[in-house]
Design an enzyme around this catalytic site. Structure first.
Site, PDB file in Angstrom:
ATOM      1  N   HIS A 125       0.753  -1.440   0.155  1.00 17.06           N
ATOM      2  CA  HIS A 125      -0.185  -0.061  -0.040  1.00 17.06           C
ATOM      3  C   HIS A 125       1.084   1.247   0.079  1.00 17.06           C
ATOM      4  CE1 HIS A 125      -4.097  -1.958   0.188  1.00 17.06           C
ATOM      5  NE2 HIS A 125      -3.171  -2.780   1.596  1.00 17.06           N
ATOM      6  N   ASP A 162      -3.756 -10.289  -2.626  1.00 17.35           N
ATOM      7  CA  ASP A 162      -3.789 -10.037  -1.239  1.00 17.35           C
ATOM      8  C   ASP A 162      -5.378  -9.378  -1.719  1.00 17.35           C
ATOM      9  OD1 ASP A 162      -2.322  -8.672   1.258  1.00 17.35           O
ATOM     10  OD2 ASP A 162      -3.903  -7.386   0.321  1.00 17.35           O
TER      11      ASP A 162
HETATM   12 ZN   LIG Z   1      -4.437  -7.072   2.446  1.00 13.39          ZN
END
Ligand SMILES: [Zn+2]
Length: 317
Positions: A125, A162
């Site tokens: 992220h 993910d």
């Molecule tokens: Zn995640």
């Protein structure tokens, strides 16, 4: 030729706060699962070195690095990262990024066929300018940048399975035709990006492929994305190296998501990814731990992943 496992005891020292899902016990769960697994005999364990500031600057802006250093030294809550940070966080983050650099170097030298980096904080992220969603530095992006700038590669696949979209990795390479970013993720949750029409921009147009999944989707949908979408795309792209952002939070047992991938589903997408590396990239494959918050599922799935990686290594001996 063999499979490496890169980690460092100090990656457990980062504590994001009471009740936080991205907790130090995640790495202990992986190591405990490996202790009792015969797969352990087939793995080469390596201690991760720290990344250098030069490694980080290939991806992150100088002002951001100064901010992160300041915040960690002053021990505070880091809102965009959604975690408490302190000096131990910074040390763990430098080791998490350094694990990836060391792993790709070892694979490029031919010392290892492939490798897994059991590190935290995770990375996918984090953007060039900002830490986000439990991630401080973008470990997989830093390894990809190293492969391009230090190893001279021109086509690297980053596959991200993910639960969450790897907005940081996508953003860092959105304009690049040298990094192909592929992601499966649950649609409609954090961070909100990753729609199918996000395909890259400028020279990078066509080098981002998002396959958002719907609540309840599981093995059939995620395996189809890898077999029927990623594999054909790689026939065209022909990656020279494969990196993976491996979160295990798409697991049916995970507390953060609403996908229903099983142990077998993860084994199948790992096998599909290994096949891409084998076909196009001389088997070169380095996998990074991202999310995964059910400790039992995490331990089992990482052992399965290492089984898939080391089976390839053995078959090529
Ligand atoms: Zn995640």
């Amino acid at each position: 030729m063999s499979t490496g496992f890169f980690s460092h005891p100090l990656c457990r020292k980062h504590n994001p706060g009471p009740g936080h899902p991205e907790r130090p016990e995640r790495l202990a769960a992986i190591e405990n699962a490996l202790q009792t697994s015969p797969i352990r005999e087939r793995i080469i364990f390596r201690t991760a070195p720290k990344a250098t500031d030069q490694d980080l600057r290939r991806v992150h802006h100088e002002g951001f690095l100064e901010e992160v250093n300041f915040l960690c030294q002053s021990s505070t809550y880091f809102p965009s990262m959604e975690a408490e940070v302190n000096a131990a966080t910074l040390e763990a983050a430098y080791l998490a990024a350094g694990a990836g650099i060391a792993a790709v170097q070892a694979v490029m030298k031919g010392e290892l066929t492939n490798a897994f980096c059991a590190v935290r904080p995770p990375g996918h992220h984090a953007t060039a300018h900002q830490s986000m969603g439990f991630c401080l530095f973008n470990n997989v992006a830093i390894a990809a940048a190293h492969l391009m700038e230090r190893e001279g590669l021109s086509r690297v696949l980053v596959a991200d399975w993910d639960l969450h979209h790897g907005n940081g990795t996508q953003d860092i390479f959105y304009d690049s035709s040298r990094i192909f970013y592929f992601s499966t993720h649950q649609w409609g949750i954090y961070p909100g990006s990753g729609s199918a029409d996000e395909t890259g921009s400028g020279e990078g147009r066509g080098f981002t492929l998002n396959r958002p999944l719907m609540m309840g989707d599981g093995d059939a949908e995620i395996v189809a994305a890898f077999e029927e979408e990623l594999k054909p795309a790689m026939e065209k792209f022909q990656p020279e190296f494969v990196l993976v952002s491996a979160g295990f939070d798409a697991h049916a047992l995970d507390p953060l998501g609403s996908l229903s991938v099983t142990d077998e589903g993860f084994r199948r997408i790992a096998t599909a990814t290994r096949a891409i590396a084998e076909k196009h990239a001389h088997g070169r494959l380095v996998v990074f731990l991202e999310g995964g918050y059910n400790l039992e599922a995490l331990g089992r799935c990482v052992c399965d992943l290492l089984d898939v990686l080391s089976s390839y290594s053995h078959s090529r001996k």
